[in-house]
Enzyme design. Structure first.
Site, short mmCIF file in Angstrom:
data_model
loop_
_atom_site.label_atom_id
_atom_site.label_comp_id
_atom_site.label_asym_id
_atom_site.label_seq_id
_atom_site.Cartn_x
_atom_site.Cartn_y
_atom_site.Cartn_z
N GLY A 199 -13.23 -22.25 8.50
CA GLY A 199 -14.16 -22.98 8.84
C GLY A 199 -15.28 -22.42 9.50
N GLU A 225 -16.23 -20.91 16.73
CA GLU A 225 -15.39 -22.09 16.22
C GLU A 225 -16.59 -23.06 15.43
OE1 GLU A 225 -12.77 -23.32 15.04
OE2 GLU A 225 -11.45 -23.49 16.49
N ASP A 226 -16.23 -23.76 14.07
CA ASP A 226 -16.99 -24.42 13.48
C ASP A 226 -17.09 -25.82 14.44
OD1 ASP A 226 -14.10 -24.98 13.14
OD2 ASP A 226 -14.44 -25.38 11.05
N ASP A 263 -12.15 -30.31 18.32
CA ASP A 263 -11.79 -31.73 18.02
C ASP A 263 -10.77 -32.04 19.60
OD1 ASP A 263 -10.71 -34.18 17.36
OD2 ASP A 263 -10.32 -33.59 15.50
N LYS A 281 -16.50 -32.57 18.92
CA LYS A 281 -16.19 -34.26 19.10
C LYS A 281 -15.77 -34.57 20.31
CE LYS A 281 -14.14 -34.41 14.20
NZ LYS A 281 -13.09 -34.70 13.42
N PHE A 328 -14.54 -37.72 10.99
CA PHE A 328 -14.33 -36.75 9.95
C PHE A 328 -15.36 -36.18 9.21
CE2 PHE A 328 -12.61 -34.57 6.25
CZ PHE A 328 -11.71 -33.36 7.00
N ASP A 335 -14.18 -28.13 5.98
CA ASP A 335 -13.30 -28.70 4.50
C ASP A 335 -12.59 -29.95 4.64
OD1 ASP A 335 -11.12 -27.56 6.13
OD2 ASP A 335 -10.02 -27.83 4.47
N ARG A 352 -16.51 -26.82 1.74
CA ARG A 352 -16.94 -25.75 2.62
C ARG A 352 -18.44 -25.48 2.33
NH1 ARG A 352 -12.58 -24.46 5.93
NH2 ARG A 352 -10.55 -24.21 4.94
P1 IMP Z 1 -8.64 -29.01 17.36
O1 IMP Z 1 -7.50 -27.89 17.55
O2 IMP Z 1 -8.18 -30.26 17.31
O3 IMP Z 1 -9.64 -28.62 18.33
O4 IMP Z 1 -9.19 -28.79 16.00
C1 IMP Z 1 -9.94 -27.75 15.42
C2 IMP Z 1 -9.86 -27.56 14.00
O5 IMP Z 1 -9.62 -28.38 13.29
C3 IMP Z 1 -11.10 -27.03 13.48
O6 IMP Z 1 -11.21 -25.58 13.49
C4 IMP Z 1 -11.17 -27.48 12.14
O7 IMP Z 1 -10.68 -26.46 11.27
C5 IMP Z 1 -10.23 -28.76 12.07
N1 IMP Z 1 -11.26 -29.88 12.06
C6 IMP Z 1 -11.43 -30.73 12.93
N2 IMP Z 1 -12.25 -31.55 13.03
C7 IMP Z 1 -12.50 -31.61 11.53
C8 IMP Z 1 -13.46 -32.44 10.86
O8 IMP Z 1 -14.01 -33.41 11.19
N3 IMP Z 1 -13.47 -31.81 9.71
C9 IMP Z 1 -12.91 -30.68 9.12
N4 IMP Z 1 -12.09 -30.00 9.80
C10 IMP Z 1 -11.89 -30.29 11.18
MG MG Z 2 -10.10 -26.78 8.80
#
Ligand code: IMP
Ligand code: MG
Length: 182
Positions: free
Chosen positions: A50, A104-105, A108, A136, A157, A164, A170
């Site tokens: 990402g 990080e992209d 969440d 987020k 999302f 992606d 992407r």
């Molecule tokens: P976390 O571990 O819940 O903070 O999620 C982080 C990872 O989940 C990111 O590096 C993304 O790869 C993926 N992710 C979270 N939200 C989204 C979204 O809205 N679209 C696409 N990928 C997401």
């Molecule tokens: Mg992803």
């Protein structure tokens, strides 16, 4: 309104490439200020896949010496987080004794950041910082400090600019959001 379809889902425009670039300019300016007098060579840790586009755009703007290292993690399945983070490709270079800026992209739930910080500690990294293009805000409940945040969004999302939906989308230069009508 303009729409795109990726597999079974429809997305509408959300954040333009111009706005993304402005956010990256701001993050880079702050990072340049913070790291300009570094005696060491910090590592930029690209969290694949990402972060690839964000990392490239950010790096172009950095004026201090830095080393690029990557790692591949995954936690998402479709549009849902699985809550479990697994390493699918290890660090591409040693991080022991180094300062590491995690790129990080999107943050969440923060599970990925917590896991990454733990991995870095286990591998003997000296210190780590977090830089994310998107946050987020309502979803994030962890205590880890997010040192650099580009854009905060609602808990929905999105795809594009590296992000992606089941590995597609992407390459889109803008960020798109799930169509509320779909
Ligand atoms: P976390 O571990 O819940 O903070 O999620 C982080 C990872 O989940 C990111 O590096 C993304 O790869 C993926 N992710 C979270 N939200 C989204 C979204 O809205 N679209 C696409 N990928 C997401
Ligand atoms: Mg992803």
């Amino acid at each position: 309104m303009e729409k795109i379809t990726l597999f079974d889902k429809t997305f509408v425009p959300y954040i333009s490439n111009a706005r993304i670039n402005e956010a990256i300019d701001k993050v880079a300016a702050r990072m340049n200020e913070d790291f300009k007098d570094s005696k060491d060579i910090p590592i930029l840790l690209c969290v694949l896949n990402g972060s690839i586009m964000f990392t490239a755009e950010l790096m172009k703007r950095l004026r201090f010496q830095c080393q690029l290292v990557s790692i591949k993690l995954s936690s998402y399945d479709g549009t849902q987080t699985t809550g479990e983070v697994s390493t699918t490709m290890d660090f591409t270079a040693p991080v022991k004794g180094r300062r590491v800026i995690i790129i990080e992209d999107i943050v969440d739930t923060g599970n990925t950041i917590v896991e990454l910080k733990k991995l870095l500690k286990d591998k003997g990294a000296d210190d780590s910082y977090v830089c994310t293009l998107i946050l987020k805000e309502e979803s994030y409940k962890k205590d880890e400090k997010l040192d650099y945040v580009g854009i905060s969004i609602e808990n929905r999302f999105i795809v594009g600019f590296g992000l992606d939906y089941n590995e597609i989308g992407r390459n889109l230069p803008d960020i798109w959001i799930l169509d509320p009508e779909s």
